[in-house]
Design a protein around this motif. Sequence first.
Motif, PDB file in Angstrom:
ATOM      1  N   GLU B 293       0.820  -1.213   0.000  1.00  0.00           N
ATOM      2  CA  GLU B 293       0.000   0.000   0.000  1.00  0.00           C
ATOM      3  C   GLU B 293       0.856   1.265   0.000  1.00  0.00           C
ATOM      4  O   GLU B 293       1.916   1.300   0.617  1.00  0.00           O
ATOM      5  CB  GLU B 293      -0.941  -0.014   1.210  1.00  0.00           C
ATOM      6  CG  GLU B 293      -2.029  -1.062   1.051  1.00  0.00           C
ATOM      7  CD  GLU B 293      -2.995  -1.103   2.209  1.00  0.00           C
ATOM      8  OE1 GLU B 293      -4.157  -1.485   2.002  1.00  0.00           O
ATOM      9  OE2 GLU B 293      -2.595  -0.783   3.331  1.00  0.00           O
ATOM     10  N   GLU B 295       1.354   5.494   0.802  1.00  0.00           N
ATOM     11  CA  GLU B 295       1.224   6.194   2.084  1.00  0.00           C
ATOM     12  C   GLU B 295      -0.204   6.666   2.364  1.00  0.00           C
ATOM     13  O   GLU B 295      -0.637   6.685   3.517  1.00  0.00           O
ATOM     14  CB  GLU B 295       2.221   7.354   2.167  1.00  0.00           C
ATOM     15  CG  GLU B 295       3.676   6.898   2.356  1.00  0.00           C
ATOM     16  CD  GLU B 295       3.867   5.859   3.471  1.00  0.00           C
ATOM     17  OE1 GLU B 295       3.568   6.161   4.636  1.00  0.00           O
ATOM     18  OE2 GLU B 295       4.303   4.715   3.161  1.00  0.00           O
ATOM     19  N   PHE B 298      -2.040   3.683   3.495  1.00  0.00           N
ATOM     20  CA  PHE B 298      -1.532   3.300   4.811  1.00  0.00           C
ATOM     21  C   PHE B 298      -2.096   4.207   5.900  1.00  0.00           C
ATOM     22  O   PHE B 298      -2.512   3.743   6.959  1.00  0.00           O
ATOM     23  CB  PHE B 298       0.000   3.334   4.820  1.00  0.00           C
ATOM     24  CG  PHE B 298       0.596   2.902   6.131  1.00  0.00           C
ATOM     25  CD1 PHE B 298       0.493   1.586   6.559  1.00  0.00           C
ATOM     26  CD2 PHE B 298       1.255   3.811   6.942  1.00  0.00           C
ATOM     27  CE1 PHE B 298       1.031   1.185   7.779  1.00  0.00           C
ATOM     28  CE2 PHE B 298       1.803   3.418   8.158  1.00  0.00           C
ATOM     29  CZ  PHE B 298       1.695   2.107   8.578  1.00  0.00           C
ATOM     30  N   GLU B 299      -2.130   5.495   5.617  1.00  0.00           N
ATOM     31  CA  GLU B 299      -2.677   6.432   6.604  1.00  0.00           C
ATOM     32  C   GLU B 299      -4.141   6.142   6.899  1.00  0.00           C
ATOM     33  O   GLU B 299      -4.587   6.232   8.033  1.00  0.00           O
ATOM     34  CB  GLU B 299      -2.545   7.870   6.096  1.00  0.00           C
ATOM     35  CG  GLU B 299      -1.259   8.524   6.563  1.00  0.00           C
ATOM     36  CD  GLU B 299      -1.153   9.961   6.104  1.00  0.00           C
ATOM     37  OE1 GLU B 299      -2.195  10.656   6.055  1.00  0.00           O
ATOM     38  OE2 GLU B 299      -0.031  10.376   5.785  1.00  0.00           O
ATOM     39  N   CYS B 302      -4.240   3.236   9.177  1.00  0.00           N
ATOM     40  CA  CYS B 302      -3.873   3.629  10.550  1.00  0.00           C
ATOM     41  C   CYS B 302      -5.068   4.277  11.241  1.00  0.00           C
ATOM     42  O   CYS B 302      -5.375   3.988  12.400  1.00  0.00           O
ATOM     43  CB  CYS B 302      -2.707   4.619  10.543  1.00  0.00           C
ATOM     44  SG  CYS B 302      -1.132   3.860  10.149  1.00  0.00           S
ATOM     45  N   MET B 303      -5.723   5.171  10.502  1.00  0.00           N
ATOM     46  CA  MET B 303      -6.863   5.881  11.083  1.00  0.00           C
ATOM     47  C   MET B 303      -7.978   4.899  11.422  1.00  0.00           C
ATOM     48  O   MET B 303      -8.592   4.982  12.487  1.00  0.00           O
ATOM     49  CB  MET B 303      -7.348   6.937  10.082  1.00  0.00           C
ATOM     50  CG  MET B 303      -8.342   7.903  10.667  1.00  0.00           C
ATOM     51  SD  MET B 303      -7.587   8.911  11.985  1.00  0.00           S
ATOM     52  CE  MET B 303      -9.049   9.550  12.776  1.00  0.00           C
ATOM     53  N   LEU B 305      -7.689   1.724  12.054  1.00  0.00           N
ATOM     54  CA  LEU B 305      -7.277   0.905  13.195  1.00  0.00           C
ATOM     55  C   LEU B 305      -7.438   1.702  14.490  1.00  0.00           C
ATOM     56  O   LEU B 305      -8.048   1.227  15.457  1.00  0.00           O
ATOM     57  CB  LEU B 305      -5.814   0.458  13.024  1.00  0.00           C
ATOM     58  CG  LEU B 305      -5.256  -0.333  14.206  1.00  0.00           C
ATOM     59  CD1 LEU B 305      -5.944  -1.681  14.342  1.00  0.00           C
ATOM     60  CD2 LEU B 305      -3.741  -0.534  14.066  1.00  0.00           C
ATOM     61  N   GLY B 306      -6.910   2.934  14.489  1.00  0.00           N
ATOM     62  CA  GLY B 306      -6.982   3.764  15.689  1.00  0.00           C
ATOM     63  C   GLY B 306      -8.424   3.987  16.132  1.00  0.00           C
ATOM     64  O   GLY B 306      -8.749   3.872  17.315  1.00  0.00           O
ATOM     65  N   GLU B 307      -9.282   4.271  15.166  1.00  0.00           N
ATOM     66  CA  GLU B 307     -10.693   4.512  15.500  1.00  0.00           C
ATOM     67  C   GLU B 307     -11.398   3.234  15.962  1.00  0.00           C
ATOM     68  O   GLU B 307     -12.248   3.289  16.852  1.00  0.00           O
ATOM     69  CB  GLU B 307     -11.434   5.087  14.292  1.00  0.00           C
ATOM     70  CG  GLU B 307     -11.119   6.549  14.059  1.00  0.00           C
ATOM     71  CD  GLU B 307     -11.914   7.154  12.916  1.00  0.00           C
ATOM     72  OE1 GLU B 307     -12.185   8.361  12.952  1.00  0.00           O
ATOM     73  OE2 GLU B 307     -12.251   6.403  11.967  1.00  0.00           O
TER      74      GLU B 307
END
Lengths: 390, 390
Positions: B293, B295, B298-299, B302-303, B305-307
């Motif tokens: 993937e 960037e 990927f971001e 990440c978002m 996953l975090g959420e």
Amino acid sequence: MSREENEEIDPEFITRLVNCLGFDQEKVRHLFEKNYLARNWGKYEYLLRFDKEISHIERGTVLYEKDGSFEIIMGFPKIRRAMVLDPTIKKHFSGLEKVAVEEKMNGYNVRIAIAKEEILAITRSGYVCPYTTQKAKEKLNLKFFDDFPELVLYGEMIGPDNPYVSKDIYGIESVEFYIFDIREKNSGKPLPISRKQEILEKYGFFQARFFKKISLETAPEEIGKIIRELGEKEHEGVVIKDPEMVLSPLKYTSSQSNCSDLRHAFKFYNETGRDYMLSRIVREGFQTVEWNENETEFEKRCMQLGESILNPLRESIRSVKNGQRLYEEAKIRVKDLKTAADFDDYLKRLGIDAVFEEPQSVGEEYLIIIRKLNKSTSDKTQAIWQGEPW
Amino acid sequence: MSREENEEIDPEFITRLVNCLGFDQEKVRHLFEKNYLARNWGKYEYLLRFDKEISHIERGTVLYEKDGSFEIIMGFPKIRRAMVLDPTIKKHFSGLEKVAVEEKMNGYNVRIAIAKEEILAITRSGYVCPYTTQKAKEKLNLKFFDDFPELVLYGEMIGPDNPYVSKDIYGIESVEFYIFDIREKNSGKPLPISRKQEILEKYGFFQARFFKKISLETAPEEIGKIIRELGEKEHEGVVIKDPEMVLSPLKYTSSQSNCSDLRHAFKFYNETGRDYMLSRIVREGFQTVEWNENETEFEKRCMQLGESILNPLRESIRSVKNGQRLYEEAKIRVKDLKTAADFDDYLKRLGIDAVFEEPQSVGEEYLIIIRKLNKSTSDKTQAIWQGEPW
């Protein structure tokens, strides 16, 4: 330490220990058999260490015979964590007018004391680290131990040349010792904060930053501010103390510190304890609720959390895909290569898989890069890339 | 099930079991003593269940006496997970030309079989769920069991009125059974996929969506595409099978499914297993690397996953702060209130803390909301808000 070495312990020694610890003979023998009480090795064989918390005695407590009795250096007391500042601080320190706030620094916990005429740097687990001991001898004003042989310094080794927890954030060139407590031998009793500060200043020791005394009522709010400021500098957090050191301290950490822990944890995802990961994630949840964050702040926190987890994970998975093995790089700086050799032996005894590179001359010292290998995460990741299911 | 009930088991019964299982007498007694082999209760007392994997016998396997011998219904075989599609699929199915790809649906695993003239819906753990059994009787063409008493349907109960795993994503009004395997009693041998499909079609059973057969060489790429499409609809993933069902299947899931699991896990953070959380996070790491993937992607990951972690955590922490207790809401729909009462008893026997609300009439049926209480997370969170340290 092997069972064999313990089996040689003579019955009279056991009897003397029974008198010192207040445990019965059978219990003391049992502790040795289970290696819950074990000797250090080599020149520190005289030093016994508790490898497990037993009754009121913390894990890492050490003791040795001196003049027919034992001297005990108590372990690091566990500092409980406030998950929310309010009401935890008010409840824990209830009855006090003010609490003292000190910085919790990110380094390697070590107790420094004189035992049998020798300066020792004793780790949290009760081992004598030869590198830390040598650094302590170089860095600390040893006159303290002549004047106060009955006192023990409880502190952190901080800085980039710390092979355990290497940090550049404190502006330290190599390593320094920051002291946060002074405690008496045997009783483990801590000095009140003002007396501790007086002594540390007198001998020119670095000390963990003291913020101020804060009234209990406003402590949660004021500490919240301190934490945010510390976080911006990537500093870890605070320890909140009873100025008289009668009540036990509490700790609280910044979001940046939680995320930094997570970055390390997920880089070596198969080595790290699951509870370690979870607790740091849950702290983020309580902090965002206690601080009543708005949606923009919350989104930023989600992104930081997600990145702190996925970035190191991706990096490790990619590295192994590209044929590399995972390791953690550390470094030490020594005047005498003997210290490095002793440290190498020491890590091997502890079962740590470390490779020491060739020493590089730096001024009058040697810098040595150490690679601590993460076999478990490397192997697991490699197996997956070779087509093994989970 | 209590120990006492097991102690009544008569020696002759033990002897017959010894002959059936091929274990010695001592082992069979030991299994009963440890409750590794235990009876169901009430009208299903005749049904023994393995509460633990023993030798080649999966946990959840059940057996009962019939005409002087035993009939065995083997448990759900564990399906191993591909952490990366390439090379895992090629390695696992090496020697095959093609693999079959079926949808892995998100429901509640259940085996449906006829035993002693009774239709039973047997859970993964080997219990007979009275609600699922009743639904199976209503929903399935029972002629199948007359024609093939020696076959067992392995499937999932899917839909919103599923008290275990409630999902609206499949466009099902109440619940339906989707069958993914047909296996023989005793041997546990699965039918080849084409034969399975033929039978399921003949009796009008729903079946897990069949995508296609794919050549081994292009399978990782094509399955990657299927997974992305399924993910967009919040569907779970795929099971990859040997068309002849000789080699064991593999599974692979979408990022959305991982995140959905995490949302549930962190809502009840003190109930959920640490390994459950970690494995879903690690999957995200492997997927982003395998799919190479950029960037931006990927971001986004990440978002997400975090959420998926922080949102439910925040929600639970806030609810408890506001004085609420945490629970998971489920619902059932029954024609006869007796089924609900039986299900209530059943959950109590399993030690699940559930509150059944008043039935609401819906057409000719009753809808009943069930609140499954999450005591551990509620208590822990409440203690923290009351100022307990971690």
